[in-house]
Design a protein around this motif. Sequence first.
Motif, mmCIF file in Angstrom:
data_model
loop_
_atom_site.group_PDB
_atom_site.id
_atom_site.type_symbol
_atom_site.label_atom_id
_atom_site.label_comp_id
_atom_site.label_asym_id
_atom_site.label_seq_id
_atom_site.Cartn_x
_atom_site.Cartn_y
_atom_site.Cartn_z
ATOM 1 N N LEU A 108 0.830 -1.212 0.000
ATOM 2 C CA LEU A 108 0.000 0.000 0.000
ATOM 3 C C LEU A 108 0.863 1.259 0.000
ATOM 4 O O LEU A 108 0.449 2.295 -0.525
ATOM 5 C CB LEU A 108 -0.931 -0.005 1.215
ATOM 6 N N SER A 109 2.070 1.165 0.562
ATOM 7 C CA SER A 109 2.957 2.326 0.551
ATOM 8 C C SER A 109 3.366 2.687 -0.881
ATOM 9 O O SER A 109 3.586 3.857 -1.202
ATOM 10 C CB SER A 109 4.211 2.051 1.389
ATOM 11 N N ASP A 110 3.445 1.671 -1.765
ATOM 12 C CA ASP A 110 3.727 1.938 -3.181
ATOM 13 C C ASP A 110 2.578 2.745 -3.791
ATOM 14 O O ASP A 110 2.804 3.691 -4.551
ATOM 15 C CB ASP A 110 3.894 0.633 -3.964
ATOM 16 N N LEU A 111 1.366 2.338 -3.455
ATOM 17 C CA LEU A 111 0.196 3.053 -3.958
ATOM 18 C C LEU A 111 0.152 4.467 -3.405
ATOM 19 O O LEU A 111 -0.174 5.422 -4.131
ATOM 20 C CB LEU A 111 -1.082 2.287 -3.593
ATOM 21 N N ASP A 112 0.499 4.616 -2.129
ATOM 22 C CA ASP A 112 0.502 5.948 -1.516
ATOM 23 C C ASP A 112 1.484 6.879 -2.224
ATOM 24 O O ASP A 112 1.180 8.044 -2.480
ATOM 25 C CB ASP A 112 0.868 5.847 -0.028
ATOM 26 N N ARG A 113 2.665 6.352 -2.543
ATOM 27 C CA ARG A 113 3.663 7.172 -3.254
ATOM 28 C C ARG A 113 3.187 7.522 -4.659
ATOM 29 O O ARG A 113 3.406 8.633 -5.137
ATOM 30 C CB ARG A 113 5.002 6.430 -3.302
ATOM 31 N N THR A 114 2.537 6.548 -5.297
ATOM 32 C CA THR A 114 2.018 6.807 -6.646
ATOM 33 C C THR A 114 0.943 7.885 -6.613
ATOM 34 O O THR A 114 0.912 8.787 -7.461
ATOM 35 C CB THR A 114 1.442 5.515 -7.253
ATOM 36 N N GLU A 115 0.070 7.800 -5.628
ATOM 37 C CA GLU A 115 -0.994 8.808 -5.499
ATOM 38 C C GLU A 115 -0.406 10.182 -5.201
ATOM 39 O O GLU A 115 -0.873 11.196 -5.741
ATOM 40 C CB GLU A 115 -1.966 8.396 -4.402
ATOM 41 N N ALA A 116 0.625 10.228 -4.360
ATOM 42 C CA ALA A 116 1.254 11.508 -4.036
ATOM 43 C C ALA A 116 1.917 12.102 -5.282
ATOM 44 O O ALA A 116 1.838 13.310 -5.526
ATOM 45 C CB ALA A 116 2.285 11.322 -2.925
ATOM 46 N N TRP A 117 2.565 11.223 -6.065
ATOM 47 C CA TRP A 117 3.195 11.690 -7.312
ATOM 48 C C TRP A 117 2.144 12.226 -8.265
ATOM 49 O O TRP A 117 2.322 13.277 -8.880
ATOM 50 C CB TRP A 117 3.960 10.534 -7.958
ATOM 51 N N PHE A 118 1.027 11.508 -8.386
ATOM 52 C CA PHE A 118 -0.016 11.935 -9.322
ATOM 53 C C PHE A 118 -0.657 13.236 -8.862
ATOM 54 O O PHE A 118 -1.046 14.068 -9.695
ATOM 55 C CB PHE A 118 -1.083 10.843 -9.460
ATOM 56 N N ALA A 119 -0.760 13.414 -7.546
ATOM 57 C CA ALA A 119 -1.322 14.674 -7.040
ATOM 58 C C ALA A 119 -0.450 15.856 -7.426
ATOM 59 O O ALA A 119 -0.952 16.960 -7.687
ATOM 60 C CB ALA A 119 -1.472 14.595 -5.522
ATOM 61 N N ARG A 120 0.875 15.642 -7.491
ATOM 62 C CA ARG A 120 1.803 16.727 -7.847
ATOM 63 C C ARG A 120 1.938 16.899 -9.357
ATOM 64 O O ARG A 120 2.087 18.022 -9.848
ATOM 65 C CB ARG A 120 3.188 16.464 -7.245
ATOM 66 N N HIS A 121 1.910 15.799 -10.097
ATOM 67 C CA HIS A 121 2.262 15.858 -11.519
ATOM 68 C C HIS A 121 1.160 15.321 -12.432
ATOM 69 O O HIS A 121 1.421 15.054 -13.609
ATOM 70 C CB HIS A 121 3.538 15.049 -11.766
#
Length: 220
Positions: A108-121
């Motif tokens: 889930l931490s992988d998904l969290d990082r992906t979501e954070a990246w998508f929120a920025r970019h």
Amino acid sequence: MIEMAYTASGSEPVGGIAGWATDLMDTLGAPGAGLAIALENLFPPLPSEVILPLAGFTAAQGRMSLAAALVFTTLGSVVGALALYGIGALIGRDRIRRLVARLPLVKLSDLDRTEAWFARHGAKAVFFGRMIPIFRSLISVPAGLERMRMTTFLLYTTLGSLLWNTAFVLAGYQLGDNWRTVEDYVGMYSKVVVALAAVAVAVFVAVRVVRERRKARMPA
């Protein structure tokens, strides 16, 4: 490689995907080109590198205007992207998180990082993603999952699609009877993209397997 049959002139397809797209354009005109591209977004195996240059070639023959070809293919791209955005929105973040929690090697931490990246970019990802084979369709799904603001999604989807479509429609328009050579060049580009994606997945899996084995060997 998509198989195509051609008329005696060698310029106009009479079979395969290109023949199907030609029939749509002959029957519906420019809206037929838009419909073909909308379906290409929903079913990535349908190749835009065939449909778009063919639309340009058809415009060069005077069977539709160049402006109409550009407008309707871009509209088709946006409609297809909206459908995939809707699928992502219907699936929702909660279902994705439950699915990821069950997957081996993915956390889930992988998904969290992906979501954070998508929120920025996310806006840049949607814009540039529209110009990358395979991802040009798939990028709409995470945009829907993350409920990207619709005005932002439409703006960057339209701009990215317009650039991609214009390049290939104009190529087909300028190349005339040689329009299908575009497929050869974009086919190589697509293969490189797929190869890089496969390497990235293989590296991710290898790194994660090594880490999990190291953790298993550590004393409790």
